[in-house]
Write a protein that holds these residues in place. Structure first.
Motif, PDB file in Angstrom:
ATOM      1  N   HIS A 142       0.621  -1.242   0.033  1.00  0.00           N
ATOM      2  CA  HIS A 142      -0.132  -0.037  -0.119  1.00  0.00           C
ATOM      3  C   HIS A 142       0.962   1.156   0.011  1.00  0.00           C
ATOM      4  O   HIS A 142       0.462   2.371  -0.387  1.00  0.00           O
ATOM      5  CB  HIS A 142      -0.874   0.042   1.182  1.00  0.00           C
ATOM      6  CG  HIS A 142      -0.370   0.303   2.501  1.00  0.00           C
ATOM      7  ND1 HIS A 142       0.021  -0.488   3.357  1.00  0.00           N
ATOM      8  CD2 HIS A 142      -0.255   1.491   3.065  1.00  0.00           C
ATOM      9  CE1 HIS A 142       0.297  -0.005   4.286  1.00  0.00           C
ATOM     10  NE2 HIS A 142       0.243   1.524   4.506  1.00  0.00           N
ATOM     11  N   CYS A 149       2.146   2.885  13.857  1.00  0.00           N
ATOM     12  CA  CYS A 149       1.055   3.796  13.531  1.00  0.00           C
ATOM     13  C   CYS A 149       1.310   4.647  12.181  1.00  0.00           C
ATOM     14  O   CYS A 149       2.279   4.247  11.444  1.00  0.00           O
ATOM     15  CB  CYS A 149       1.124   5.239  14.485  1.00  0.00           C
ATOM     16  SG  CYS A 149      -0.384   6.054  14.528  1.00  0.00           S
ATOM     17  N   ASP A 173       4.655   4.380   9.653  1.00  0.00           N
ATOM     18  CA  ASP A 173       5.617   3.309  10.036  1.00  0.00           C
ATOM     19  C   ASP A 173       5.229   2.096   9.184  1.00  0.00           C
ATOM     20  O   ASP A 173       6.253   1.065   8.831  1.00  0.00           O
ATOM     21  CB  ASP A 173       5.171   2.758  11.369  1.00  0.00           C
ATOM     22  CG  ASP A 173       5.606   3.605  12.473  1.00  0.00           C
ATOM     23  OD1 ASP A 173       6.639   4.072  12.525  1.00  0.00           O
ATOM     24  OD2 ASP A 173       4.709   3.702  13.709  1.00  0.00           O
ATOM     25  N   VAL A 211       4.564  -3.781   8.495  1.00  0.00           N
ATOM     26  CA  VAL A 211       3.650  -2.950   8.966  1.00  0.00           C
ATOM     27  C   VAL A 211       2.580  -2.569   7.924  1.00  0.00           C
ATOM     28  O   VAL A 211       2.937  -1.986   6.881  1.00  0.00           O
ATOM     29  CB  VAL A 211       4.136  -1.412   9.628  1.00  0.00           C
ATOM     30  CG1 VAL A 211       3.079  -0.698  10.080  1.00  0.00           C
ATOM     31  CG2 VAL A 211       5.429  -1.876  10.632  1.00  0.00           C
ATOM     32  N   SER A 212       1.282  -2.979   8.184  1.00  0.00           N
ATOM     33  CA  SER A 212       0.329  -2.808   7.061  1.00  0.00           C
ATOM     34  C   SER A 212      -0.768  -1.912   7.394  1.00  0.00           C
ATOM     35  O   SER A 212      -0.985  -0.717   6.873  1.00  0.00           O
ATOM     36  CB  SER A 212      -0.246  -4.170   7.045  1.00  0.00           C
ATOM     37  OG  SER A 212      -1.093  -4.349   5.803  1.00  0.00           O
ATOM     38  N   TYR A 213      -1.581  -2.232   8.685  1.00  0.00           N
ATOM     39  CA  TYR A 213      -2.840  -1.380   8.627  1.00  0.00           C
ATOM     40  C   TYR A 213      -3.218  -1.400  10.211  1.00  0.00           C
ATOM     41  O   TYR A 213      -2.818  -2.518  10.948  1.00  0.00           O
ATOM     42  CB  TYR A 213      -3.802  -1.387   7.658  1.00  0.00           C
ATOM     43  CG  TYR A 213      -4.628  -2.633   7.676  1.00  0.00           C
ATOM     44  CD1 TYR A 213      -4.443  -3.687   7.070  1.00  0.00           C
ATOM     45  CD2 TYR A 213      -5.786  -2.522   8.414  1.00  0.00           C
ATOM     46  CE1 TYR A 213      -5.040  -4.883   6.908  1.00  0.00           C
ATOM     47  CE2 TYR A 213      -6.718  -3.787   8.350  1.00  0.00           C
ATOM     48  CZ  TYR A 213      -6.349  -4.741   7.372  1.00  0.00           C
ATOM     49  OH  TYR A 213      -7.006  -5.957   7.701  1.00  0.00           O
ATOM     50  N   GLY A 220      -7.041   3.129  13.853  1.00  0.00           N
ATOM     51  CA  GLY A 220      -6.289   4.375  14.737  1.00  0.00           C
ATOM     52  C   GLY A 220      -4.999   3.651  15.173  1.00  0.00           C
ATOM     53  O   GLY A 220      -4.513   2.793  14.343  1.00  0.00           O
TER      54      GLY A 220
HETATM   55  N1  ARG Z   1      -1.245   2.228   7.079  1.00  0.00           N
HETATM   56  C1  ARG Z   1      -0.398   2.887   7.997  1.00  0.00           C
HETATM   57  C2  ARG Z   1       0.490   3.674   7.497  1.00  0.00           C
HETATM   58  O1  ARG Z   1       0.496   3.789   6.004  1.00  0.00           O
HETATM   59  C3  ARG Z   1       0.134   2.061   8.987  1.00  0.00           C
HETATM   60  C4  ARG Z   1      -0.591   1.523  10.016  1.00  0.00           C
HETATM   61  C5  ARG Z   1      -0.236   0.743  11.221  1.00  0.00           C
HETATM   62  N2  ARG Z   1      -1.375   0.951  11.984  1.00  0.00           N
HETATM   63  C6  ARG Z   1      -1.226   0.359  13.174  1.00  0.00           C
HETATM   64  N3  ARG Z   1      -2.290   0.641  14.148  1.00  0.00           N
HETATM   65  N4  ARG Z   1      -0.585  -0.272  13.462  1.00  0.00           N
HETATM   66  O2  ARG Z   1       1.739   4.001   7.749  1.00  0.00           O
END
Ligand code: ARG
Length: 308
Positions: free
Chosen positions: A86, A254, A257, A277-279, A282
């Motif tokens: 992504h 977050c 990351d 680290v994907s998603y 919050g």
């Molecule tokens: N999708 C977020 C990014 O593009 C990272 C999400 C990680 N979130 C989490 N709560 N672990 O950076």
């Protein structure tokens, strides 16, 4: 013949990995015994050289603008970076090659601005053919660097996983109170969910959340737990994902990351790239673990595209 040679290359790489040329930081290591702080979310600043395999992805914004860090990644071979699909999904490959820069061997991103040898270009992009933007399934992509890296104490590859992420039999760090395996994630992303990516005054930070690398320990949940936690927020959990955090929340990756390494240590002392680290919904919320790409279950895609 070609097939035979690539088979030999595969064996050689597998052997190199088992002989400890990957996943063994020499200067320092992420440390399980620390007091909670406020970096990444609920973590602490990483020690110098503890993450020699992490890279930052920067977007070149043209001459008069500061480059901005938008994702992380991991060195998996001399010329290859693994990151999240992504991170690159909204750019065509030629734009990625033109604009994305890979920062190696620094904790503080400002050091890379002073030392151009730490900033590399990308020559090739391999996106997972079945990456699904809607469900974020198969959230992985590979970047080929302009040149082979010289490994030293600050630049080293991470091992690809040799076994399923949930297997605790070989794990070094098992949380005694819960029986769960503890792993580490690091990045330059937001320090709190409430913050906004890139909200600092222009020129003050390159990192999405911080210029200095942060890390935090998180516990691995079972597939059953992940399915249940994530179903509550409408997310379909698959075998291409793993999820980590704490039931009470408080520690997580977050925004910013993404693409970076989630590493777990084995009893023999080497670290493996168990996740990317994907998603998440919050960051660091209770009963809402962070979702990571399941690297073990995508290993054949990674191997077949980087072993040549
Ligand atoms: N999708 C977020 C990014 O593009 C990272 C999400 C990680 N979130 C989490 N709560 N672990 O950076």
């Amino acid at each position: 013949m070609i097939r035979c040679i690539s088979f030999l290359a595969l064996i050689a790489t597998a052997m190199a990995q088992s002989f400890g040329t990957c996943g063994k930081p020499t200067m320092s290591q992420p440390d399980i015994s620390f007091t909670a702080g406020s970096r990444i979310v609920g973590g602490q600043e990483a020690a110098e050289g503890a993450w020699p395999f992490i890279v930052a992805l920067l977007l070149d914004n043209g001459e008069e603008y500061y480059p901005s860090q938008f994702c992380g990644g991991s060195i998996i071979r001399r010329q290859w970076i693994a990151t999240a699909g992504h991170c690159l999904a909204d750019m065509e490959n030629d734009e990625i090659v033109r604009r994305v820069r890979v920062v190696i061997g620094v904790n503080n991103l400002e050091d890379a601005m002073r030392n151009t040898s730490k900033v590399l270009r990308v020559v090739k992009v391999v996106k997972h053919p079945s990456y699904d933007k809607r469900t974020t399934n198969n959230d992985v992509a590979l970047l080929k660097l302009e040149k082979q890296l010289n490994f030293d104490s600050k630049v080293q590859p991470i091992c690809l996983p040799t076994h399923d992420a949930h297997d605790t039999r070989l794990a070094a760090n098992v949380d005694y109170s819960t029986g769960r395996k503890a792993c580490f994630v690091a990045g330059w992303g937001l320090l709190r969910e409430q913050e906004q990516l890139g909200s600092r005054a222009p020129g003050t930070t390159i990192g999405g959340g911080s210029n200095r690398l942060s890390q935090v320990a998180v516990d691995m949940f079972t597939d059953r737990e992940c399915t249940q936690y994530l179903a509550k927020v409408g997310i379909t959990y698959t075998d291409k994902m793993i999820c980590l955090g704490f039931p009470q929340g408080g520690a997580d990756s977050c925004q910013g990351d993404s693409g970076g390494p989630l590493v777990c240590k084995d009893k023999d002392g080497h670290w493996e790239l168990s996740g990317i680290v994907s998603y998440g919904v919050g960051c660091a919320r209770a009963n809402l673990p962070g979702v990571y790409t399941n690297v073990y279950n995508l290993k054949s895609f990674i191997d077949s595209n980087t072993l040549n």
